[in-house]
Design an enzyme around this catalytic site. Structure first.
Site, PDB file in Angstrom:
ATOM      1  N   LYS A 204       0.852  -1.183   0.000  1.00  0.00           N
ATOM      2  CA  LYS A 204       0.000   0.000   0.000  1.00  0.00           C
ATOM      3  C   LYS A 204       0.889   1.235   0.000  1.00  0.00           C
ATOM      4  O   LYS A 204       1.700   1.432   0.906  1.00  0.00           O
ATOM      5  CB  LYS A 204      -0.903   0.008   1.232  1.00  0.00           C
ATOM      6  CG  LYS A 204      -1.776   1.246   1.310  1.00  0.00           C
ATOM      7  CD  LYS A 204      -2.735   1.165   2.469  1.00  0.00           C
ATOM      8  CE  LYS A 204      -3.595   2.405   2.531  1.00  0.00           C
ATOM      9  NZ  LYS A 204      -4.577   2.330   3.618  1.00  0.00           N
ATOM     10  N   LYS A 258      -2.182  -1.473  -3.836  1.00  0.00           N
ATOM     11  CA  LYS A 258      -3.061  -0.304  -3.765  1.00  0.00           C
ATOM     12  C   LYS A 258      -2.244   0.979  -3.820  1.00  0.00           C
ATOM     13  O   LYS A 258      -1.251   1.058  -3.084  1.00  0.00           O
ATOM     14  CB  LYS A 258      -3.826  -0.383  -2.444  1.00  0.00           C
ATOM     15  CG  LYS A 258      -4.688   0.803  -2.136  1.00  0.00           C
ATOM     16  CD  LYS A 258      -5.261   0.658  -0.764  1.00  0.00           C
ATOM     17  CE  LYS A 258      -6.057   1.889  -0.440  1.00  0.00           C
ATOM     18  NZ  LYS A 258      -6.608   1.833   0.883  1.00  0.00           N
TER      19      LYS A 258
END
Ligand code: PBG
Length: 334
Positions: A204, A258
């Protein structure tokens, strides 16, 4: 010696496979299905009508009642899962994230209500403290303002177990603390939830594309939050593989990258590196961008939306979290 009557003497004409819709469909390598899509949904306490999120057209903060209706619709569209995010009233937020594990946390009521109404729909529950902290960071803060790793992980363990108790099928640590996957796995097993899965936000990035989400969960105080002390540097891909490797060793069932669209190379690299299923999260800013350009008349909304998702799947994602999920699933069914 050419046998063609005119033009170029070509043995290989790539356009033959593009000549008609039926031939194009025979040779299509990547196809998006409703089963690939996961719908993120926001829920808040209280009654009334769902509140629109200004920077995310079509996205609302649901009440319990509207959430359940939406989940029924999502399940009816052939989608396998929703990802739930709570929007917590600011008076309940504090520096210690006390409300995260309070039994009255609206997230637990939401999980129970959706499980009861749609038992076959998988519920993915986010595990991070940012909806509950007054400062908006994903963890607890020490005297010097650093997000403290190990005490945060202890709170995450309790939050994950409470989500599993409420009926979550999968918990999804999204905070990028070190060691949380193993700690959560251990806590779930000890509490009698060996079948609850872990979807790790393994790679992330500290991304500017999360802006509208922070608006949706009202975790932003207006100032962009600097999460670079725990989320990844956008320049790094080797480090993403290292994160995936660690989360895999710690017991993750699914690993996620992400954001998705600006990180297709990372999705591809992760796909080549792990045997685990790979998820990708097309985040709020990616969604807002397409809506904004379409509103200005600068991009074709549906074509851009569909292409953005196909590209994420082509890069190697087995499943995609996207705010477009239900409307795309509906268009695929039509
Ligand atoms: C926080 C969290 C964020 C998102 C999902 N979980 C925001 C952040 O890290 O600040 C972003 C999702 C999106 O932008 O759609 N734990």
């Amino acid at each position: 010696m050419s046998t063609t009557r005119s033009g170029l003497d070509l043995l290989r004409r790539m356009r033959r496979n593009r000549g008609t819709p039926s031939v194009r469909s025979l040779v299509r390598e990547t196809v998006l299905r409703p089963e690939d899509l996961i719908q993120p949904l926001f829920v808040r306490a209280g009654e009334g009508v769902p509140e629109p999120v200004e920077s995310m057209p079509g996205v609302v903060r649901h009440t319990l009642a509207s959430l359940v209706l939406e989940c029924r619709r999502v399940a009816g569209l052939g989608m396998p899962a929703v990802a739930l995010f709570p929007c917590i009233e600011s008076s309940l937020k504090d520096a210690l994230s006390t409300h995260a594990t309070d039994p009255s946390n609206i997230l637990f009521a939401a999980i129970r209500a959706v499980k009861e109404e749609c038992p076959d729909l998988a519920i993915i529950a986010d595990v991070a403290l940012d909806p509950y902290t007054s400062h908006g960071h994903d963890g607890l803060i020490d005297d010097r303002g650093n997000v403290e790793n190990d005490s945060t992980v202890e709170t995450l363990q309790r939050l994950a177990v409470a989500e599993a108790e409420a009926g979550a099928d999968i918990v999804a640590p999204s905070d990028m603390m070190d060691g949380r996957v193993k700690a959560i796995r251990t806590a779930l097993d000890a509490a009698g939830f060996p079948r609850t899965g872990i979807l790790a936000y393994a790679a992330k990035y500290a991304s500017a594309y999360y802006g509208p989400f922070r608006d949706a969960v009202q975790s932003s105080s207006g100032q962009p939050l600097d999460k670079r002390g725990y989320q990844m540097d956008p320049g790094n891909v080797r480090e993403a593989l290292h994160e995936v490797h660690l989360d895999e060793e710690e017991g993750a069932d699914i690993v996620m990258v992400k954001p998705a669209g600006p990180y297709l190379d990372v999705i591809r690299a992760v796909r080549g590196h792990t045997l685990l299923p790979v998820a990708a999260y097309q985040v709020s800013g990616e969604y807002a961008q397409i809506h904004a350009a379409a509103r200005l008349g600068w991009l074709d909304y549906e074509a851009t939306r569909d292409e953005s998702l196909l590209a994420i799947k082509r890069a190697g994602a087995d499943m995609i979290l996207t705010y477009f999920a239900a409307e795309v699933a509906a268009s695929l069914q039509a």
